[in-house]
Design a protein around this motif. Structure first.
Motif, short mmCIF file in Angstrom:
data_model
loop_
_atom_site.label_atom_id
_atom_site.label_comp_id
_atom_site.label_asym_id
_atom_site.label_seq_id
_atom_site.Cartn_x
_atom_site.Cartn_y
_atom_site.Cartn_z
N LEU A 1 69.72 32.01 60.52
CA LEU A 1 71.14 32.71 59.93
C LEU A 1 71.70 31.63 58.88
O LEU A 1 72.29 32.19 57.79
CB LEU A 1 72.07 33.06 61.04
N GLU A 2 71.58 30.43 59.37
CA GLU A 2 72.31 29.21 58.21
C GLU A 2 71.46 29.26 56.91
O GLU A 2 72.06 29.24 55.77
CB GLU A 2 72.08 27.89 58.93
N THR A 3 70.09 29.51 57.14
CA THR A 3 69.45 29.43 56.09
C THR A 3 69.53 30.85 54.94
O THR A 3 69.83 30.55 53.83
CB THR A 3 67.86 29.56 56.09
N VAL A 4 69.62 32.09 55.75
CA VAL A 4 69.96 33.33 54.75
C VAL A 4 71.56 33.17 54.24
O VAL A 4 71.64 33.53 53.19
CB VAL A 4 69.80 34.41 55.98
N ASP A 5 72.24 32.50 55.16
CA ASP A 5 73.53 32.43 54.37
C ASP A 5 73.61 31.63 53.15
O ASP A 5 74.31 32.00 52.32
CB ASP A 5 74.50 31.98 55.46
N GLN A 6 72.84 30.43 53.20
CA GLN A 6 73.09 29.54 52.21
C GLN A 6 72.41 30.43 51.03
O GLN A 6 72.94 30.22 49.87
CB GLN A 6 72.23 28.27 52.53
N LEU A 7 71.14 30.98 51.37
CA LEU A 7 70.39 31.55 50.10
C LEU A 7 71.42 32.68 49.52
O LEU A 7 71.19 32.91 48.25
CB LEU A 7 69.14 32.11 50.62
N CYS A 8 71.89 33.33 50.33
CA CYS A 8 72.89 34.53 49.85
C CYS A 8 73.88 33.89 48.98
O CYS A 8 74.48 34.69 48.09
CB CYS A 8 73.17 35.45 51.11
N ARG A 9 74.39 32.91 49.38
CA ARG A 9 75.52 32.11 48.68
C ARG A 9 75.02 31.80 47.38
O ARG A 9 75.66 31.91 46.23
CB ARG A 9 75.95 31.12 49.47
N GLN A 10 73.77 31.55 47.28
CA GLN A 10 72.94 31.13 46.01
C GLN A 10 72.51 32.05 45.27
O GLN A 10 71.78 32.23 44.16
CB GLN A 10 72.01 30.12 46.12
N LYS A 11 72.65 33.31 45.84
CA LYS A 11 72.26 34.68 45.15
C LYS A 11 70.82 34.76 44.97
O LYS A 11 70.42 35.32 44.11
CB LYS A 11 73.04 34.88 43.76
N ARG A 12 69.94 34.11 45.83
CA ARG A 12 68.66 33.74 45.70
C ARG A 12 67.90 35.11 46.74
O ARG A 12 67.53 34.83 47.55
CB ARG A 12 68.11 32.62 46.04
N LEU A 13 68.16 36.11 46.23
CA LEU A 13 67.70 37.29 46.81
C LEU A 13 66.29 37.57 47.30
O LEU A 13 65.54 37.94 48.04
CB LEU A 13 68.16 38.81 46.04
N ARG A 14 65.25 37.11 46.10
CA ARG A 14 63.92 37.05 46.21
C ARG A 14 63.64 36.17 47.39
O ARG A 14 62.50 36.62 48.22
CB ARG A 14 63.36 36.82 44.98
N ASP A 15 64.25 35.02 47.37
CA ASP A 15 63.72 34.22 48.78
C ASP A 15 64.32 34.83 49.95
O ASP A 15 63.67 34.69 50.82
CB ASP A 15 64.40 32.76 48.49
N VAL A 16 65.47 35.35 49.85
CA VAL A 16 65.79 36.05 51.02
C VAL A 16 64.92 36.99 51.61
O VAL A 16 64.47 37.17 53.09
CB VAL A 16 67.34 36.42 51.08
N ILE A 17 64.40 37.69 50.74
CA ILE A 17 63.37 38.74 51.23
C ILE A 17 62.22 38.34 51.75
O ILE A 17 61.76 38.69 52.68
CB ILE A 17 63.25 39.91 50.03
#
Length: 202
Positions: free
Chosen positions: A54-70
């Motif tokens: 959850l922490e990782t996803v939250d940080q990646l979402c804050r950085q708008k890194r959708l490809r990495d999130v997916i």
């Protein structure tokens, strides 16, 4: 060797410098993950359970890194949760990322997670804002529970794409209405230069 006075000055300087950089970091919210860090390294670092995910996803979402999130969602996450899906879907909505949103929707379908009306409305909102009304209608028909937001979202979707008759049918079928419902229909008629139809709503 520094004299006591010089040592005190040096320590004070270090303290002030530390305070300055701490305040600057707080202002700019320095991310846990560098923007250049690869997806594989992020995935390898995210192996400490659901909280870390959850922490990782939250940080990646804050950085708008959708490809990495997916990629993280598809390859690493085994325990889906409502907060996780909410964060990713919100990013998909912000980026109007229909394809990625469909991947998230498919992930939900393939897991043992049962989405409530809130998550379903997020997906519905994504489809409508991306102009994928057929997907939105299919989801709406599948939803076991719907609330006022569900109806309004689909009405706005139809109205936005100029399909006013479908929007009106939904409006007439609604079990209840609010200001958003009326605004969606009136705006749709006015935009299409059909003020008489807007007046008929009353």
């Amino acid at each position: 060797m520094m004299k006591p006075l010089d040592l005190r000055k040096h320590l004070r300087y270090l303290s002030l410098r530390s305070s300055f950089y701490s305040s600057q970091a707080a202002k700019h919210e320095k991310p846990i993950f560098r923007s250049s860090e690869s997806s594989n390294r992020i995935i390898n670092r995210s192996t400490a359970g659901e909280t870390k995910f959850l922490e990782t996803v939250d940080q990646l979402c804050r950085q708008k890194r959708l490809r990495d999130v997916i990629q993280l969602l598809e390859n690493q996450i085994h325990t889906p949760s409502a907060p996780l899906y909410t964060a990713i879907l919100q990013l998909c909505i912000e980026k109007r990322a229909l394809d990625e949103g469909k991947i998230v929707h498919a992930h939900i379908r393939g897991s043992d997670f049962v989405p409530g009306v809130f998550i379903s409305n997020k997906i519905l909102d994504l489809y409508c804002k991306c102009g994928s009304i057929s997907d939105a209608q299919n989801l709406f028909d599948e939803m076991r529970d719907r609330d006022l937001c569900s109806w309004n979202t689909l009405i706005f979707g139809y109205a936005k794409t100029g399909r006013i008759s479908e929007a009106r049918n939904l409006f007439d079928e609604m079990p209840e209405r609010d200001n958003f419902s009326w605004t969606a229909m009136i705006s749709a008629y006015v935009k299409r230069e059909q003020p008489s139809n807007a007046l008929e709503l009353y």
